[in-house]
Design a protein around this motif. Structure first.
Motif, PDB file in Angstrom:
ATOM      1  N   SER A 149      43.798  -5.075  47.047  1.00 18.90           N
ATOM      2  CA  SER A 149      42.841  -6.173  46.956  1.00 18.90           C
ATOM      3  C   SER A 149      42.023  -6.213  48.245  1.00 18.90           C
ATOM      4  O   SER A 149      42.556  -6.528  49.311  1.00 18.90           O
TER       5      SER A 149
ATOM      6  N   THR B 234      39.732  -8.294  48.971  1.00 19.79           N
ATOM      7  CA  THR B 234      39.543  -9.686  49.373  1.00 19.79           C
ATOM      8  C   THR B 234      40.723 -10.194  50.184  1.00 19.79           C
ATOM      9  O   THR B 234      40.559 -10.779  51.254  1.00 19.79           O
ATOM     10  N   PHE B 235      41.946  -9.963  49.672  1.00 20.69           N
ATOM     11  CA  PHE B 235      43.145 -10.492  50.327  1.00 20.69           C
ATOM     12  C   PHE B 235      43.832  -9.459  51.214  1.00 20.69           C
ATOM     13  O   PHE B 235      44.787  -9.782  51.918  1.00 20.69           O
TER      14      PHE B 235
ATOM     15  N   SER C 262      50.324 -25.499  42.397  1.00 19.90           N
ATOM     16  CA  SER C 262      49.607 -24.358  42.966  1.00 19.90           C
ATOM     17  C   SER C 262      48.108 -24.443  42.708  1.00 19.90           C
ATOM     18  O   SER C 262      47.662 -24.884  41.653  1.00 19.90           O
ATOM     19  N   THR C 263      47.327 -23.995  43.692  1.00 17.29           N
ATOM     20  CA  THR C 263      45.878 -23.940  43.557  1.00 17.29           C
ATOM     21  C   THR C 263      45.464 -22.807  42.636  1.00 17.29           C
ATOM     22  O   THR C 263      44.559 -22.946  41.828  1.00 17.29           O
ATOM     23  N   PHE C 264      46.118 -21.647  42.795  1.00 18.62           N
ATOM     24  CA  PHE C 264      45.812 -20.471  41.992  1.00 18.62           C
ATOM     25  C   PHE C 264      46.976 -20.173  41.052  1.00 18.62           C
ATOM     26  O   PHE C 264      48.126 -20.419  41.386  1.00 18.62           O
TER      27      PHE C 264
ATOM     28  N   HIS D 173      48.231 -12.944  41.021  1.00 12.69           N
ATOM     29  CA  HIS D 173      47.203 -13.339  41.984  1.00 12.69           C
ATOM     30  C   HIS D 173      47.705 -13.074  43.410  1.00 12.69           C
ATOM     31  O   HIS D 173      48.773 -13.532  43.783  1.00 12.69           O
TER      32      HIS D 173
ATOM     33  N   CYS E  79      46.814 -14.165  46.399  1.00  8.56           N
ATOM     34  CA  CYS E  79      46.423 -15.096  47.467  1.00  8.56           C
ATOM     35  C   CYS E  79      47.551 -15.414  48.454  1.00  8.56           C
ATOM     36  O   CYS E  79      47.287 -15.616  49.630  1.00  8.56           O
ATOM     37  N   GLU E  80      48.794 -15.483  48.017  1.00  7.01           N
ATOM     38  CA  GLU E  80      49.907 -15.821  48.912  1.00  7.01           C
ATOM     39  C   GLU E  80      50.684 -14.589  49.377  1.00  7.01           C
ATOM     40  O   GLU E  80      51.635 -14.703  50.137  1.00  7.01           O
ATOM     41  N   THR E  81      50.274 -13.412  48.933  1.00  4.67           N
ATOM     42  CA  THR E  81      51.003 -12.188  49.244  1.00  4.67           C
ATOM     43  C   THR E  81      51.023 -11.890  50.732  1.00  4.67           C
ATOM     44  O   THR E  81      52.055 -11.534  51.294  1.00  4.67           O
ATOM     45  N   SER E  82      49.896 -12.040  51.396  1.00  9.64           N
ATOM     46  CA  SER E  82      49.804 -11.728  52.824  1.00  9.64           C
ATOM     47  C   SER E  82      50.775 -12.564  53.653  1.00  9.64           C
ATOM     48  O   SER E  82      51.488 -12.034  54.510  1.00  9.64           O
TER      49      SER E  82
END
Length: 170
Positions: free
Chosen positions: A54, A56-57, A106-108, A127, A129-132
């Motif tokens: 990704s 983006t992330f 959750s937001t996403f 999604h 978004c929280e992976t990082s």
């Protein structure tokens, strides 16, 4: 990274417990060129799996599709019942709609539907978004002082697969 495998979709209303199979009953990774239908209570479906970076992330993301033997994509309720997911993956605390699986706070969404970033075809994906943040926390626990950038990136990918495998039967 990508692969195509055959997995099982439960035809009854239960999700089944694929985590508690004995060693003799465990699902073996089939030859991707051969997909057979089990005449029992399960239907074999084709699962295309992709690991994509990704941009983006700045983390890996897992994209997949599940199609029946006729090539038609499965709806989310059938996907959740498949042997792709561990039986505890979609507990009662999750909200499941026809297009996503989310936690109420959750937001996403955790699992969503969208286009594959390089193929452009519709896929399901976790999604990122929280992976990082999750990988940073895990890496802090295992990182050695003498690791160079390559060793750190390899360990980060290994940790990502470990986290993914806590939900998905790879």
């Amino acid at each position: 990274m990508s692969r195509t495998v055959a997995i099982f979709r439960r035809l009854d209303s239960t999700t089944g417990d694929f985590d508690n199979l004995s060693n003799n009953e465990r699902l073996e990774e089939p030859d991707p060129s051969v997909v057979s239908v089990d005449p029992g209570s399960d239907e074999t479906v084709v699962c295309q799996q992709h690991v994509v970076f990704s941009s983006t992330f700045r983390v890996p993301a897992f994209y997949f599709t599940l199609c029946n033997s006729g090539g038609a994509p499965l709806p989310l309720p059938d996907i959740v019942k498949s042997s792709l997911f561990k039986s505890i993956a979609c507990d009662d605390g999750f909200e499941v709609s026809s297009y996503a699986i989310s936690l109420p706070t959750s937001t996403f969404p955790l699992l969503s539907h969208g286009d594959h970033p390089t193929l452009g075809s519709p896929c399901w994906y976790f999604h990122p978004c929280e992976t990082s943040a999750a990988l940073k926390e895990l890496l802090a626990e295992v990182k050695e002082d003498d690791w160079d950038e390559t060793a750190t990136l390899v360990r980060q990918l290994e940790l990502w697969f470990m986290v993914l495998c806590s939900v998905v039967n790879l």
